[in-house]
Scaffold this motif. Structure first.
Motif, PDB file in Angstrom:
ATOM      1  N   MET A   1      13.497 -10.425   9.312  1.00 52.09           N
ATOM      2  CA  MET A   1      12.194 -11.060   9.256  1.00 52.09           C
ATOM      3  C   MET A   1      12.296 -12.460   9.827  1.00 52.09           C
ATOM      4  N   GLU A   2      11.162 -12.918  10.279  1.00 53.84           N
ATOM      5  CA  GLU A   2      11.060 -14.259  10.839  1.00 53.84           C
ATOM      6  C   GLU A   2       9.916 -14.977  10.134  1.00 53.84           C
ATOM      7  N   ASN A   3      10.042 -16.258   9.930  1.00 56.33           N
ATOM      8  CA  ASN A   3       9.004 -17.038   9.255  1.00 56.33           C
ATOM      9  C   ASN A   3       8.039 -17.645  10.257  1.00 56.33           C
ATOM     10  N   ILE A   4       6.747 -17.681   9.865  1.00 56.70           N
ATOM     11  CA  ILE A   4       5.716 -18.410  10.595  1.00 56.70           C
ATOM     12  C   ILE A   4       4.916 -19.197   9.555  1.00 56.70           C
ATOM     13  N   THR A   5       4.134 -20.137  10.016  1.00 54.10           N
ATOM     14  CA  THR A   5       3.298 -20.920   9.111  1.00 54.10           C
ATOM     15  C   THR A   5       1.848 -20.619   9.426  1.00 54.10           C
ATOM     16  N   ILE A   6       1.097 -20.253   8.387  1.00 54.60           N
ATOM     17  CA  ILE A   6      -0.321 -19.947   8.540  1.00 54.60           C
ATOM     18  C   ILE A   6      -1.087 -20.786   7.523  1.00 54.60           C
ATOM     19  N   PRO A   7      -2.072 -21.573   7.972  1.00 55.96           N
ATOM     20  CA  PRO A   7      -2.864 -22.347   7.021  1.00 55.96           C
ATOM     21  C   PRO A   7      -3.680 -21.420   6.122  1.00 55.96           C
ATOM     22  N   VAL A   8      -3.684 -21.713   4.832  1.00 49.74           N
ATOM     23  CA  VAL A   8      -4.497 -20.979   3.867  1.00 49.74           C
ATOM     24  C   VAL A   8      -5.210 -21.986   2.975  1.00 49.74           C
ATOM     25  N   GLU A   9      -6.204 -21.511   2.255  1.00 47.14           N
ATOM     26  CA  GLU A   9      -6.921 -22.381   1.334  1.00 47.14           C
ATOM     27  C   GLU A   9      -5.968 -22.853   0.239  1.00 47.14           C
ATOM     28  N   PRO A  10      -6.180 -24.061  -0.269  1.00 44.82           N
ATOM     29  CA  PRO A  10      -5.270 -24.619  -1.278  1.00 44.82           C
ATOM     30  C   PRO A  10      -5.056 -23.721  -2.491  1.00 44.82           C
ATOM     31  N   GLU A  11      -6.113 -23.048  -2.958  1.00 44.01           N
ATOM     32  CA  GLU A  11      -5.950 -22.197  -4.138  1.00 44.01           C
ATOM     33  C   GLU A  11      -5.081 -20.969  -3.863  1.00 44.01           C
ATOM     34  N   ILE A  12      -5.082 -20.498  -2.619  1.00 42.17           N
ATOM     35  CA  ILE A  12      -4.210 -19.377  -2.246  1.00 42.17           C
ATOM     36  C   ILE A  12      -2.762 -19.837  -2.257  1.00 42.17           C
ATOM     37  N   ALA A  13      -2.499 -20.989  -1.671  1.00 48.43           N
ATOM     38  CA  ALA A  13      -1.141 -21.524  -1.639  1.00 48.43           C
ATOM     39  C   ALA A  13      -0.624 -21.761  -3.054  1.00 48.43           C
ATOM     40  N   LYS A  14      -1.458 -22.317  -3.910  1.00 45.01           N
ATOM     41  CA  LYS A  14      -1.067 -22.588  -5.289  1.00 45.01           C
ATOM     42  C   LYS A  14      -0.776 -21.293  -6.035  1.00 45.01           C
ATOM     43  N   ALA A  15      -1.656 -20.314  -5.892  1.00 50.97           N
ATOM     44  CA  ALA A  15      -1.463 -19.035  -6.580  1.00 50.97           C
ATOM     45  C   ALA A  15      -0.173 -18.365  -6.122  1.00 50.97           C
ATOM     46  N   TYR A  16       0.110 -18.426  -4.832  1.00 51.04           N
ATOM     47  CA  TYR A  16       1.341 -17.817  -4.306  1.00 51.04           C
ATOM     48  C   TYR A  16       2.570 -18.526  -4.869  1.00 51.04           C
ATOM     49  N   ARG A  17       2.565 -19.844  -4.826  1.00 54.52           N
ATOM     50  CA  ARG A  17       3.723 -20.603  -5.337  1.00 54.52           C
ATOM     51  C   ARG A  17       3.973 -20.339  -6.811  1.00 54.52           C
ATOM     52  N   GLU A  18       2.909 -20.136  -7.578  1.00 56.00           N
ATOM     53  CA  GLU A  18       3.040 -19.943  -9.022  1.00 56.00           C
ATOM     54  C   GLU A  18       3.269 -18.483  -9.420  1.00 56.00           C
ATOM     55  N   ALA A  19       3.131 -17.559  -8.470  1.00 54.50           N
ATOM     56  CA  ALA A  19       3.280 -16.134  -8.776  1.00 54.50           C
ATOM     57  C   ALA A  19       4.743 -15.771  -9.024  1.00 54.50           C
ATOM     58  N   GLU A  20       4.926 -14.713  -9.784  1.00 57.04           N
ATOM     59  CA  GLU A  20       6.269 -14.189 -10.018  1.00 57.04           C
ATOM     60  C   GLU A  20       6.815 -13.630  -8.707  1.00 57.04           C
ATOM     61  N   PRO A  21       8.142 -13.617  -8.552  1.00 59.66           N
ATOM     62  CA  PRO A  21       8.746 -13.131  -7.306  1.00 59.66           C
ATOM     63  C   PRO A  21       8.294 -11.725  -6.906  1.00 59.66           C
ATOM     64  N   GLU A  22       8.115 -10.838  -7.862  1.00 60.91           N
ATOM     65  CA  GLU A  22       7.675  -9.478  -7.538  1.00 60.91           C
ATOM     66  C   GLU A  22       6.276  -9.482  -6.930  1.00 60.91           C
ATOM     67  N   LYS A  23       5.396 -10.303  -7.490  1.00 59.05           N
ATOM     68  CA  LYS A  23       4.039 -10.400  -6.952  1.00 59.05           C
ATOM     69  C   LYS A  23       4.063 -11.036  -5.565  1.00 59.05           C
ATOM     70  N   LEU A  29       4.355  -7.970   1.626  1.00 61.39           N
ATOM     71  CA  LEU A  29       4.274  -6.629   2.210  1.00 61.39           C
ATOM     72  C   LEU A  29       2.880  -6.359   2.763  1.00 61.39           C
ATOM     73  N   ILE A  30       1.876  -6.679   1.959  1.00 65.93           N
ATOM     74  CA  ILE A  30       0.489  -6.432   2.378  1.00 65.93           C
ATOM     75  C   ILE A  30       0.110  -7.326   3.557  1.00 65.93           C
ATOM     76  N   CYS A  31       0.459  -8.601   3.488  1.00 64.89           N
ATOM     77  CA  CYS A  31       0.127  -9.520   4.588  1.00 64.89           C
ATOM     78  C   CYS A  31       0.808  -9.104   5.889  1.00 64.89           C
ATOM     79  N   ASN A  32       2.070  -8.731   5.802  1.00 65.92           N
ATOM     80  CA  ASN A  32       2.793  -8.274   6.987  1.00 65.92           C
ATOM     81  C   ASN A  32       2.090  -7.094   7.627  1.00 65.92           C
ATOM     82  N   PHE A  33       1.726  -6.145   6.809  1.00 64.21           N
ATOM     83  CA  PHE A  33       1.073  -4.948   7.325  1.00 64.21           C
ATOM     84  C   PHE A  33      -0.278  -5.285   7.963  1.00 64.21           C
TER      85      PHE A  33
END
Length: 72
Positions: A1-23, A29-33
């Protein structure tokens, strides 16, 4: 895999950072697809159908998908 940076709304970034690793992994997986299909010029309906199929193949149940898509 390779990393890219995509701007998202602040609440999305916060929710992702605070989510459990499995989530986080399920979201990736869904975003990649979705991104892969969007760059193929696939219709939205086809993307949704393929997401469902791919989710089932990867053990993502409808309940998990619903939890991922739920507003928090």
């Amino acid at each position: 895999m390779e990393n890219i940076t995509i701007p998202v709304e602040p609440e999305i970034a916060k929710a992702y950072r605070e989510a459990e690793p499995e989530k986080q992994q399920n979201v990736l997986l869904i975003c990649n697809f979705i991104l892969k299909e969007l760059f193929k010029n696939t219709s939205f309906e086809e993307i949704v159908q393929q997401i469902r199929q791919e989710a089932e193949e990867n053990g993502l149940t409808p309940e998990i998908l619903e939890e991922l898509l739920k507003d928090e």
